[in-house]
Design a protein around this motif. Sequence first.
Motif, PDB file in Angstrom:
ATOM      1  N   ARG A  10       1.160 -22.333  13.639  1.00 18.55           N
ATOM      2  CA  ARG A  10       2.174 -21.761  14.527  1.00 18.55           C
ATOM      3  C   ARG A  10       3.584 -22.165  14.126  1.00 18.55           C
ATOM      4  NH1 ARG A  10       0.003 -23.779  19.983  1.00 18.55           N
ATOM      5  NH2 ARG A  10      -1.049 -25.216  18.614  1.00 18.55           N
ATOM      6  N   ASN A  11       3.731 -23.190  13.312  1.00 15.76           N
ATOM      7  CA  ASN A  11       5.054 -23.641  12.877  1.00 15.76           C
ATOM      8  C   ASN A  11       5.561 -22.878  11.665  1.00 15.76           C
ATOM      9  OD1 ASN A  11       4.989 -25.524  14.895  1.00 15.76           O
ATOM     10  ND2 ASN A  11       4.330 -27.192  13.578  1.00 15.76           N
ATOM     11  N   TYR A  12       4.824 -21.908  11.193  1.00 17.19           N
ATOM     12  CA  TYR A  12       5.212 -21.165  10.004  1.00 17.19           C
ATOM     13  C   TYR A  12       6.424 -20.291  10.292  1.00 17.19           C
ATOM     14  CZ  TYR A  12       5.234 -17.752   6.290  1.00 17.19           C
ATOM     15  OH  TYR A  12       5.617 -16.944   5.258  1.00 17.19           O
ATOM     16  N   THR A  13       7.421 -20.331   9.417  1.00 16.25           N
ATOM     17  CA  THR A  13       8.570 -19.434   9.494  1.00 16.25           C
ATOM     18  C   THR A  13       8.788 -18.830   8.126  1.00 16.25           C
ATOM     19  OG1 THR A  13      10.086 -21.245   9.020  1.00 16.25           O
ATOM     20  CG2 THR A  13       9.733 -20.717  11.340  1.00 16.25           C
ATOM     21  N   GLU A  14       9.078 -17.562   8.116  1.00 18.35           N
ATOM     22  CA  GLU A  14       9.271 -16.863   6.852  1.00 18.35           C
ATOM     23  C   GLU A  14      10.715 -17.021   6.404  1.00 18.35           C
ATOM     24  OE1 GLU A  14       8.718 -12.386   5.038  1.00 18.35           O
ATOM     25  OE2 GLU A  14       8.121 -12.823   7.080  1.00 18.35           O
ATOM     26  N   SER A  15      10.917 -17.386   5.140  1.00 18.70           N
ATOM     27  CA  SER A  15      12.265 -17.531   4.597  1.00 18.70           C
ATOM     28  C   SER A  15      12.815 -16.160   4.243  1.00 18.70           C
ATOM     29  CB  SER A  15      12.253 -18.404   3.351  1.00 18.70           C
ATOM     30  OG  SER A  15      11.874 -19.710   3.684  1.00 18.70           O
ATOM     31  N   MET A  16      14.021 -15.872   4.718  1.00 20.66           N
ATOM     32  CA  MET A  16      14.630 -14.575   4.459  1.00 20.66           C
ATOM     33  C   MET A  16      15.828 -14.710   3.517  1.00 20.66           C
ATOM     34  SD  MET A  16      12.915 -12.362   6.311  1.00 20.66           S
ATOM     35  CE  MET A  16      13.929 -10.976   6.687  1.00 20.66           C
ATOM     36  N   PHE A  17      16.795 -15.536   3.886  1.00 21.84           N
ATOM     37  CA  PHE A  17      18.029 -15.683   3.127  1.00 21.84           C
ATOM     38  C   PHE A  17      18.288 -17.150   2.844  1.00 21.84           C
ATOM     39  CE2 PHE A  17      18.532 -12.072   6.017  1.00 21.84           C
ATOM     40  CZ  PHE A  17      18.712 -11.050   5.102  1.00 21.84           C
ATOM     41  N   PHE A  18      18.490 -17.504   1.592  1.00 20.75           N
ATOM     42  CA  PHE A  18      18.853 -18.865   1.193  1.00 20.75           C
ATOM     43  C   PHE A  18      17.883 -19.918   1.727  1.00 20.75           C
ATOM     44  CE2 PHE A  18      22.894 -16.498   1.731  1.00 20.75           C
ATOM     45  CZ  PHE A  18      23.198 -16.354   0.386  1.00 20.75           C
ATOM     46  N   GLY A  19      16.630 -19.583   1.869  1.00 19.03           N
ATOM     47  CA  GLY A  19      15.635 -20.523   2.365  1.00 19.03           C
ATOM     48  C   GLY A  19      15.650 -20.688   3.880  1.00 19.03           C
ATOM     49  N   LEU A  20      16.433 -19.879   4.578  1.00 24.11           N
ATOM     50  CA  LEU A  20      16.510 -19.924   6.026  1.00 24.11           C
ATOM     51  C   LEU A  20      15.745 -18.754   6.621  1.00 24.11           C
ATOM     52  CD1 LEU A  20      20.344 -20.572   6.421  1.00 24.11           C
ATOM     53  CD2 LEU A  20      18.529 -22.267   6.526  1.00 24.11           C
ATOM     54  N   GLY A  66      20.260 -22.431  15.896  1.00 20.93           N
ATOM     55  CA  GLY A  66      19.359 -21.817  14.935  1.00 20.93           C
ATOM     56  C   GLY A  66      18.237 -22.736  14.500  1.00 20.93           C
ATOM     57  N   PHE A  67      18.401 -24.033  14.649  1.00 21.31           N
ATOM     58  CA  PHE A  67      17.444 -24.975  14.096  1.00 21.31           C
ATOM     59  C   PHE A  67      16.668 -25.774  15.139  1.00 21.31           C
ATOM     60  CE2 PHE A  67      20.596 -24.209  10.874  1.00 21.31           C
ATOM     61  CZ  PHE A  67      19.841 -24.035   9.740  1.00 21.31           C
ATOM     62  N   MET A  73      10.056 -24.264  22.528  1.00 23.38           N
ATOM     63  CA  MET A  73      10.971 -23.176  22.880  1.00 23.38           C
ATOM     64  C   MET A  73      12.146 -23.182  21.924  1.00 23.38           C
ATOM     65  SD  MET A  73      11.218 -23.388  27.031  1.00 23.38           S
ATOM     66  CE  MET A  73      11.691 -25.109  27.064  1.00 23.38           C
ATOM     67  N   THR A  74      12.628 -21.996  21.580  1.00 29.60           N
ATOM     68  CA  THR A  74      13.852 -21.916  20.797  1.00 29.60           C
ATOM     69  C   THR A  74      15.016 -22.263  21.723  1.00 29.60           C
ATOM     70  OG1 THR A  74      14.136 -19.579  21.309  1.00 29.60           O
ATOM     71  CG2 THR A  74      12.902 -20.119  19.305  1.00 29.60           C
ATOM     72  N   ALA A  75      16.186 -22.417  21.141  1.00 30.78           N
ATOM     73  CA  ALA A  75      17.350 -22.830  21.931  1.00 30.78           C
ATOM     74  C   ALA A  75      17.689 -21.803  23.004  1.00 30.78           C
ATOM     75  CB  ALA A  75      18.552 -23.053  21.023  1.00 30.78           C
ATOM     76  N   GLU A  76      17.584 -20.499  22.667  1.00 31.67           N
ATOM     77  CA  GLU A  76      17.911 -19.501  23.691  1.00 31.67           C
ATOM     78  C   GLU A  76      16.893 -19.499  24.817  1.00 31.67           C
ATOM     79  OE1 GLU A  76      16.666 -17.528  20.114  1.00 31.67           O
ATOM     80  OE2 GLU A  76      18.160 -19.069  20.137  1.00 31.67           O
ATOM     81  N   GLN A  77      15.616 -19.710  24.491  1.00 34.88           N
ATOM     82  CA  GLN A  77      14.595 -19.794  25.525  1.00 34.88           C
ATOM     83  C   GLN A  77      14.830 -21.017  26.411  1.00 34.88           C
ATOM     84  OE1 GLN A  77      11.192 -19.907  22.983  1.00 34.88           O
ATOM     85  NE2 GLN A  77      10.734 -17.725  23.262  1.00 34.88           N
ATOM     86  N   PHE A  78      15.228 -22.124  25.795  1.00 39.29           N
ATOM     87  CA  PHE A  78      15.513 -23.333  26.566  1.00 39.29           C
ATOM     88  C   PHE A  78      16.714 -23.131  27.482  1.00 39.29           C
ATOM     89  CE2 PHE A  78      17.937 -27.278  26.992  1.00 39.29           C
ATOM     90  CZ  PHE A  78      17.032 -28.010  27.757  1.00 39.29           C
TER      91      PHE A  78
END
Length: 125
Positions: A10-20, A66-67, A73-78
Amino acid sequence: MEVKINREIRNYTESMFFGLSLRQFIFSVLAMGVAVLLYFLLKPYVGTETVSWMCILGAAPFAAMGFITYHGMTAEQFVWAWLRSELIEPRFLRSEPVNNIYYEAVKGVVESHEKEAYKAHVEND
């Protein structure tokens, strides 16, 4: 050849730009935009060192959003959960008895026990 796999899928994130991830990239660009905007707005009024610190302080919350994750929860969810708990939903919960018939039936018994306990306490002192 070795393929890296996260232990927690569940911690997987896909890298899109510059490794972010896309989310991290968008908030990083937003932070840079805020820093540039603050620089041009404040440069005529304060010195360069002060402006640089204000740019850093102004951009830091946007970059952090962003991080940072908190309890999954992401920052916006929090932020939304915090706003709901602090501002939107009521703070004080009232406790009302559900079974009034039972309460009325045992009210006299409880009061008599309390009086006896008080008398015993007063006599012992």
